[in-house]
Design an enzyme around this catalytic site. Structure first.
Site, mmCIF file in Angstrom:
data_model
loop_
_atom_site.group_PDB
_atom_site.id
_atom_site.type_symbol
_atom_site.label_atom_id
_atom_site.label_comp_id
_atom_site.label_asym_id
_atom_site.label_seq_id
_atom_site.Cartn_x
_atom_site.Cartn_y
_atom_site.Cartn_z
ATOM 1 N N CYS A 16 -68.810 -62.276 16.343
ATOM 2 C CA CYS A 16 -67.655 -62.124 17.240
ATOM 3 C C CYS A 16 -67.008 -60.775 16.979
ATOM 4 O O CYS A 16 -66.664 -60.042 17.907
ATOM 5 C CB CYS A 16 -66.611 -63.201 16.977
ATOM 6 S SG CYS A 16 -67.195 -64.860 17.236
ATOM 7 N N ASP A 419 -57.994 -33.643 -15.109
ATOM 8 C CA ASP A 419 -57.104 -32.512 -15.265
ATOM 9 C C ASP A 419 -56.460 -32.689 -16.637
ATOM 10 O O ASP A 419 -56.280 -33.812 -17.090
ATOM 11 C CB ASP A 419 -56.045 -32.561 -14.156
ATOM 12 C CG ASP A 419 -55.169 -31.344 -14.174
ATOM 13 O OD1 ASP A 419 -55.705 -30.244 -14.404
ATOM 14 O OD2 ASP A 419 -53.958 -31.474 -13.967
HETATM 15 P P1 ADP Z 1 -53.250 -26.628 -15.904
HETATM 16 O O1 ADP Z 1 -54.641 -26.600 -15.382
HETATM 17 O O2 ADP Z 1 -53.259 -27.108 -17.327
HETATM 18 O O3 ADP Z 1 -52.307 -27.425 -15.044
HETATM 19 P P2 ADP Z 1 -52.216 -24.026 -14.928
HETATM 20 O O4 ADP Z 1 -53.309 -23.590 -14.069
HETATM 21 O O5 ADP Z 1 -50.963 -24.484 -14.275
HETATM 22 O O6 ADP Z 1 -52.705 -25.104 -16.009
HETATM 23 O O7 ADP Z 1 -51.820 -22.825 -15.916
HETATM 24 C C1 ADP Z 1 -52.806 -22.128 -16.663
HETATM 25 C C2 ADP Z 1 -52.181 -21.213 -17.683
HETATM 26 O O8 ADP Z 1 -51.389 -20.221 -17.031
HETATM 27 C C3 ADP Z 1 -51.250 -21.889 -18.629
HETATM 28 O O9 ADP Z 1 -51.925 -22.428 -19.724
HETATM 29 C C4 ADP Z 1 -50.330 -20.744 -19.050
HETATM 30 O O10 ADP Z 1 -50.941 -20.007 -20.062
HETATM 31 C C5 ADP Z 1 -50.236 -19.921 -17.803
HETATM 32 N N1 ADP Z 1 -49.043 -20.280 -17.041
HETATM 33 C C6 ADP Z 1 -48.994 -20.928 -15.869
HETATM 34 N N2 ADP Z 1 -47.722 -21.093 -15.455
HETATM 35 C C7 ADP Z 1 -46.932 -20.554 -16.403
HETATM 36 C C8 ADP Z 1 -45.514 -20.424 -16.579
HETATM 37 N N3 ADP Z 1 -44.624 -20.889 -15.691
HETATM 38 N N4 ADP Z 1 -45.084 -19.809 -17.681
HETATM 39 C C9 ADP Z 1 -45.935 -19.345 -18.600
HETATM 40 N N5 ADP Z 1 -47.265 -19.444 -18.497
HETATM 41 C C10 ADP Z 1 -47.773 -20.040 -17.424
HETATM 42 MG MG MG Z 2 -51.931 -29.751 -13.559
#
Ligand code: ADP
Ligand code: MG
Length: 725
Positions: A16, A419
């Protein structure tokens, strides 16, 4: 494109559903249609400029069924409707029973015992006729509906089978004295089929219990403060911004943010977490949860269809209505099976009568048995009932699975990628070390860093700002986040840079990296702080792993998955954290936009699940075969994930996968049992054993087996409820 949900009445079997589905699909303007036999819903996506919902209803009616727009708010009415249908089925069954029992006694029991009943054939005729045409009317109607749609359904099989027995008997009784009659068979068969349908409908109702429970959670009323007075109003009258008062023991009406009071709240109905959660000013509360011990005032933020509870209900409803890919197999079989069976029954008749020299009645009765035993109704129930129970069970554990496809894919996973931040780790990093370079002071480094990070939303930024609490921050302008690298802003005349070594290299800032490695090997994230071209210091931050992470990783591995961690953090820090969680495979220093690439790379070798919070990993979640979003019901998570975990607990990832495996196992068991009845039943019904043993499958037994097979399939699906995941 618009989406609507229709409640269908009058469906008796999976074929159905297939008929309605086909009619809807053929309708101009309909883009997608999915008719679910298990919950009697049709989900239709259509172009409202070409076709209206009313026309869709008419289409369903033309196919021979009834439909109405399903109003999810009106759960009570739907339940009423369902109960009515169930009661009606039961009434038909009882009516049949009243006639079938004497027919059984006269036509079978007394016959075997050799007790003669005067005018027995006439009495049986009188008993069978109302059953054949009153109770059996729905089979004729169903058969007619499918005939008009150029197919055949379970109704066709029952209608043809019982009519053969009935009309043959009428002919025998009135036109050709001396021939055997089979009135009792048709009466008993119809009654048995009705019994099967009744039991099946009752069991099917139980498969949607989880969602009914959720729908019953929102209270009808709420107390709000208006004009300084507390007044009790209906829940739909609550507005965003209203201050709602909840006393201990009451249910929270809508989503909101606490403005006054402390209490603990039982959120188990939403998150599956049995421990009550403490609430104070600023915390979020969710509609449908129970306030335990203190009074709370909260400001309503989401009402009506926007509350977390409503979103969960909608997600689950849609999910329960979807089909798993494995169901296509059952659909194809059902579509061809019935016509094939009718063909087989005819062949069987011809073979017995012309080739093996059987009597007409022998040839006919074996054919009737074939028609009845071969009914593929249990097969149509195998998948949808298991999906409904599986998805419902997930929901009551805070695991929202978006549809049958996700449920099916989850059991085939080879790789699972986590992540790091907020998923493996708690996502609340703490500053552990501030090391100034040269003649700079700790205070100077921290002040500069916090002044910049004030504008950032990254969890690392929060940690730095928290650490700098009490320091006098300076004004920063031109703030810019450089994804995956860090942040920059201008303080006074100088550009301040804050981020990882890659950022420093990009900006050609020389840094003495000697002290960094040992910090990173402890799993700390190290950020350089530079003012102009000079590094002035570093800040190290630790984000602890969640307590349950190692166990979750171990469980996933024992489920046969290969576990990966992906992060924007550097290799050494990433490796150190992964090691604590028991993960060996690490993708480090990955820019947010490249996370999806790694997922796609792994997909070449097998199905991949990505687990994240949906904040900077939404593309990776979308790229994966299964995106598992964690994040306690945040909107991003609810929208991106194929599986949404309401609790922030990695163990739920393993639970979700186990649930998928259990559900798929149930589906396969169901299919096996549904097919066994048919495949073994047909040759026996055809009398293959008769020449050797004298065994024949009585159509009555065939009817009983058919009814039982549907019921056993639904019951088997329901057993999933009691399993631990
Ligand atoms: P995840 O994959 O762990 O979420 P992100 O891609 O957000 O990490 O960040 C990668 C790296 O970039 C961090 O480990 C840091 O070293 C640097 N980073 C990112 N955002 C910031 C911030 N607001 N202040 C200082 N360092 C930052
Ligand atoms: Mg993240």
């Amino acid at each position: 494109m618009e989406k609507t949900e229709l409640k269908i009445t009058g469906m008796h079997c999976a074929s159905c559903a297939a008929i309605i589905d086909r009619s809807l699909r053929k309708t101009l303007g309909v883009a997608q249609s999915n008719v679910n036999y298990a919950n009697a819903n049709a989900y239709v996506v259509f172009d409202s400029s070409k076709v209206s919902a009313t026309e869709l209803i008419r289409t369903v009616e033309k196919a021979g069924y009834k439909a109405q727009i399903s109003d999810s708010a009106d759960a009570g009415k739907q339940e009423e409707e369902q109960r009515k249908e169930l009661n009606q089925t039961f009434a038909y069954f009882l009516f049949g029973l009243v006639f079938a029992i004497p027919a059984f006694l006269i036509g079978m029991v007394f016959m075997w015992l050799g007790i003669p009943v005067p005018y027995s054939s006439y009495i049986l005729f009188l008993l069978a006729t109302p059953v054949q045409f009153y109770v059996g009317w729905q089979f004729y109607r169903g058969a007619w509906a499918s005939l008009r749609n150029k197919t055949a359904s379970m109704d066709t099989l029952i209608a043809v089978g019982t009519s053969a027995a009935y009309f043959y008997s009428v002919y025998a009784l009135f036109f050709s004295n001396g021939m055997e009659q089979y009135f009792e068979i048709s009466a008993i068969l119809i009654t048995l089929v009705m019994m099967g349908r009744y039991l099946e409908a009752r069991a099917k109702g139980k498969t949607s219990e989880a969602i009914k429970k959720l729908m019953g959670l929102a209270p009808k009323n709420a107390t709000v403060i208006r004009g300084k007075k507390e007044i009790l109003i209906a829940i739909d009258e609550v507005l965003v911004g209203d201050v709602v008062v909840v006393k201990p023991g009451e249910r929270i009406a809508v989503d909101g943010t606490v403005v006054e009071g402390i209490s603990s709240v039982d959120e188990s109905m939403i998150t599956g977490e049995s421990m009550p959660v403490d609430k104070k000013k600023g915390d979020n509360v969710y509609g449908g949860t129970i306030n335990k011990n203190g009074s709370l005032h909260f400001s309503a933020t989401k009402i009506g269809a926007n509350t977390t509870l409503s979103k969960i209900i909608n997600l689950i409803k849609e999910a329960q209505g979807t089909k798993a890919p494995i169901q296509r197999f059952a659909d194809v079989i059902s579509a061809y099976f019935v016509p094939i069976v009718i063909g087989l029954a005819v062949l069987n008749f011809l073979a017995w009568y012309f080739v093996f020299g059987g009597t007409v009645s022998f040839a006919m009765i074996t054919s009737v048995a074939i028609l009845v035993i071969a009914c593929p109704c249990a097969l149509g129930l195998a998948t949808p009932t298991a999906i409904m129970v599986g998805v419902g069970k997930g929901a009551s554990n805070g695991i929202l699975i978006r549809g049958g496809e996700a449920l099916e894919t989850a059991h085939k996973l080879k790789f699972i990628v986590f992540d790091k931040t907020g998923t493996i780790t708690k996502g609340v990093p703490e500053v552990t070390d501030v090391i100034p370079f040269g003649r700079n002071s700790v205070e100077k480094v921290l002040t500069a860093a916090a002044s910049v990070e004030k504008s950032s939303e990254h969890s690392l930024a929060d940690a730095i700002v928290r650490k700098a609490l009490g320091l006098k921050l300076t004004k920063a302008v031109n703030f810019k986040a450089i994804p995956g690298l860090g942040v920059t802003a201008k303080i006074g005349k100088e550009n301040v840079y804050l981020g990882n070594m890659k950022l420093m290299a990009d900006k050609q800032i020389k840094v003495d990296s000697s002290g960094i490695h040992s910090l990173e090997e402890q799993g700390k994230t190290v950020m350089m702080v530079a003012s102009g071209k000079n590094a002035i210091g570093l800040i190290a931050v630790a984000d602890e792993i969640k307590e349950s992470s190692p166990r979750a990783v171990a469980e996933l591995r024992s489920l046969g998955l290969e576990v990966y961690m992906i992060t924007g953090d550097n290799e050494r820090t990433a490796k150190a954290i992964a090691a604590k969680a028991g993960i060996r495979n690490v993708f480090a220093s990955v820019l947010p936009e490249d996370k999806a690439k790694h997922v796609k790379e792994l997909q070449k070798k097998g199905k991949v699940a990505m687990v994240g919070d949906g904040i900077n990993d939404a593309p990776a979640l979308a790229a994966a075969d299964i995106g598992i979003a964690m994040g306690s019901g945040t909107d991003v998570a609810m929208e991106t994930g194929n599986i949404v975990l309401m609790k922030n607990d990695l163990l739920d990832v393993a639970r979700a996968i186990r649930l998928s495996k259990m559900t798929m196992a149930k589906i396969k068991q169901n299919m096996f049992w549904a097919m066994v009845y048919n495949v073994l039943g047909i040759p026996i019904a055809a009398g293959i054993l008769y020449p050797f043993t004298g065994w024949l499958l009585s159509p009555v037994i065939a009817g009983g087996a058919m009814a039982l097979s549907s019921v056993s399939v639904v019951t088997n699906s329901l057993l999933l409820k009691g399993k631990r995941i």
